[in-house]
Write a protein that holds these residues in place. Structure first.
Motif, PDB file in Angstrom:
ATOM      1  N   ARG A 172      -1.859   9.963 -12.046  1.00 50.90           N
ATOM      2  CA  ARG A 172      -0.581   9.323 -12.369  1.00 50.90           C
ATOM      3  C   ARG A 172      -0.778   7.850 -12.716  1.00 50.90           C
ATOM      4  NH1 ARG A 172       3.065   6.373  -9.839  1.00 50.90           N
ATOM      5  NH2 ARG A 172       2.012   6.422  -7.840  1.00 50.90           N
ATOM      6  N   THR A 173      -1.764   7.204 -12.095  1.00 51.77           N
ATOM      7  CA  THR A 173      -1.979   5.761 -12.266  1.00 51.77           C
ATOM      8  C   THR A 173      -3.239   5.442 -13.076  1.00 51.77           C
ATOM      9  OG1 THR A 173      -3.173   5.627 -10.167  1.00 51.77           O
ATOM     10  CG2 THR A 173      -0.785   5.247 -10.098  1.00 51.77           C
ATOM     11  N   ILE A 191       0.854  -1.185   0.000  1.00 53.30           N
ATOM     12  CA  ILE A 191       0.000   0.000   0.000  1.00 53.30           C
ATOM     13  C   ILE A 191       0.890   1.236   0.000  1.00 53.30           C
ATOM     14  CG2 ILE A 191      -1.605   1.369   1.390  1.00 53.30           C
ATOM     15  CD1 ILE A 191      -2.965  -1.222   2.193  1.00 53.30           C
ATOM     16  N   HIS A 192       0.572   2.156  -0.881  1.00 46.82           N
ATOM     17  CA  HIS A 192       1.332   3.394  -1.015  1.00 46.82           C
ATOM     18  C   HIS A 192       0.699   4.456  -0.108  1.00 46.82           C
ATOM     19  CE1 HIS A 192       2.333   7.069  -3.705  1.00 46.82           C
ATOM     20  NE2 HIS A 192       3.174   6.976  -2.703  1.00 46.82           N
ATOM     21  N   LYS A 205      -5.811  13.428  -6.184  1.00 45.81           N
ATOM     22  CA  LYS A 205      -6.020  13.631  -7.611  1.00 45.81           C
ATOM     23  C   LYS A 205      -4.723  13.403  -8.395  1.00 45.81           C
ATOM     24  CE  LYS A 205      -7.982  16.914 -10.857  1.00 45.81           C
ATOM     25  NZ  LYS A 205      -8.612  18.227 -11.011  1.00 45.81           N
ATOM     26  N   ALA A 206      -3.600  13.888  -7.867  1.00 43.17           N
ATOM     27  CA  ALA A 206      -2.308  13.714  -8.541  1.00 43.17           C
ATOM     28  C   ALA A 206      -1.961  12.232  -8.662  1.00 43.17           C
ATOM     29  CB  ALA A 206      -1.213  14.455  -7.775  1.00 43.17           C
ATOM     30  N   ASP A 229      -3.869   4.743 -16.055  1.00 44.26           N
ATOM     31  CA  ASP A 229      -3.813   3.658 -17.041  1.00 44.26           C
ATOM     32  C   ASP A 229      -3.917   2.262 -16.435  1.00 44.26           C
ATOM     33  OD1 ASP A 229      -3.607   5.431 -19.150  1.00 44.26           O
ATOM     34  OD2 ASP A 229      -1.423   5.469 -19.077  1.00 44.26           O
ATOM     35  N   ASN A 230      -3.821   2.150 -15.121  1.00 42.63           N
ATOM     36  CA  ASN A 230      -3.923   0.857 -14.437  1.00 42.63           C
ATOM     37  C   ASN A 230      -5.279   0.787 -13.731  1.00 42.63           C
ATOM     38  OD1 ASN A 230      -3.789  -1.413 -12.835  1.00 42.63           O
ATOM     39  ND2 ASN A 230      -1.735  -1.017 -12.089  1.00 42.63           N
ATOM     40  N   VAL A 231      -6.206   0.063 -14.324  1.00 41.45           N
ATOM     41  CA  VAL A 231      -7.568  -0.010 -13.793  1.00 41.45           C
ATOM     42  C   VAL A 231      -7.623  -0.603 -12.379  1.00 41.45           C
ATOM     43  CG1 VAL A 231      -8.155  -2.254 -14.793  1.00 41.45           C
ATOM     44  CG2 VAL A 231      -9.941  -0.560 -14.445  1.00 41.45           C
ATOM     45  N   HIS A 232      -6.608  -1.352 -11.985  1.00 43.14           N
ATOM     46  CA  HIS A 232      -6.592  -1.966 -10.657  1.00 43.14           C
ATOM     47  C   HIS A 232      -6.047  -1.038  -9.568  1.00 43.14           C
ATOM     48  CE1 HIS A 232      -7.162  -5.645 -13.022  1.00 43.14           C
ATOM     49  NE2 HIS A 232      -7.712  -6.122 -11.919  1.00 43.14           N
ATOM     50  N   MET A 233      -5.440   0.071  -9.941  1.00 37.88           N
ATOM     51  CA  MET A 233      -4.909   1.009  -8.949  1.00 37.88           C
ATOM     52  C   MET A 233      -6.019   1.933  -8.466  1.00 37.88           C
ATOM     53  SD  MET A 233      -1.743   0.478  -8.254  1.00 37.88           S
ATOM     54  CE  MET A 233      -1.098   1.966  -7.560  1.00 37.88           C
ATOM     55  N   ARG A 234      -6.062   2.128  -7.146  1.00 35.30           N
ATOM     56  CA  ARG A 234      -7.086   2.998  -6.577  1.00 35.30           C
ATOM     57  C   ARG A 234      -6.499   3.738  -5.387  1.00 35.30           C
ATOM     58  NH1 ARG A 234      -9.911   2.115  -9.846  1.00 35.30           N
ATOM     59  NH2 ARG A 234     -11.628   0.766  -9.501  1.00 35.30           N
ATOM     60  N   TYR A 235      -6.824   5.004  -5.276  1.00 30.68           N
ATOM     61  CA  TYR A 235      -6.396   5.837  -4.146  1.00 30.68           C
ATOM     62  C   TYR A 235      -7.613   6.310  -3.376  1.00 30.68           C
ATOM     63  CZ  TYR A 235      -1.560   5.621  -5.411  1.00 30.68           C
ATOM     64  OH  TYR A 235      -0.296   5.145  -5.640  1.00 30.68           O
TER      65      TYR A 235
END
Length: 80
Positions: free
Chosen positions: A49-50, A27-28, A44-45, A52-58
């Motif tokens: 930034r991510t 986890i980031h 938002k940043a 293009d990766n549908v699996h990345m979520r913030y």
């Protein structure tokens, strides 16, 4: 004045339709912010930034909502 802390974090999910992280150890933690506006800007940043990766979520966690210091704590909370 009451502080309203917000934590911004994210990572890769097992499934884009669920909120389960693929690997909790990865986890980031983006950071802790003193107000929603700065937390939203950081979120938002990272989201852009991510994108293009549908699996990345913030996410933005409203830390100030987790505990009300005016409410008496339970015995287990006091063990802390």
């Amino acid at each position: 004045m009451t502080q309203r802390l917000h934590l911004v974090f994210g990572g890769e999910l097992t499934d884009p339709t669920k909120n389960t992280f693929k690997n909790v150890d990865e986890i980031h933690i983006v950071g802790m912010y003193p107000d929603y506006a700065s937390a939203f800007s950081a979120w938002k940043a990272e989201a852009q930034r991510t994108v293009d990766n549908v699996h990345m979520r913030y996410f933005i966690a409203h830390i100030h909502r987790l505990r009300d210091e005016e409410t008496e704590a339970s015995a287990t909370e006091e063990l802390g």
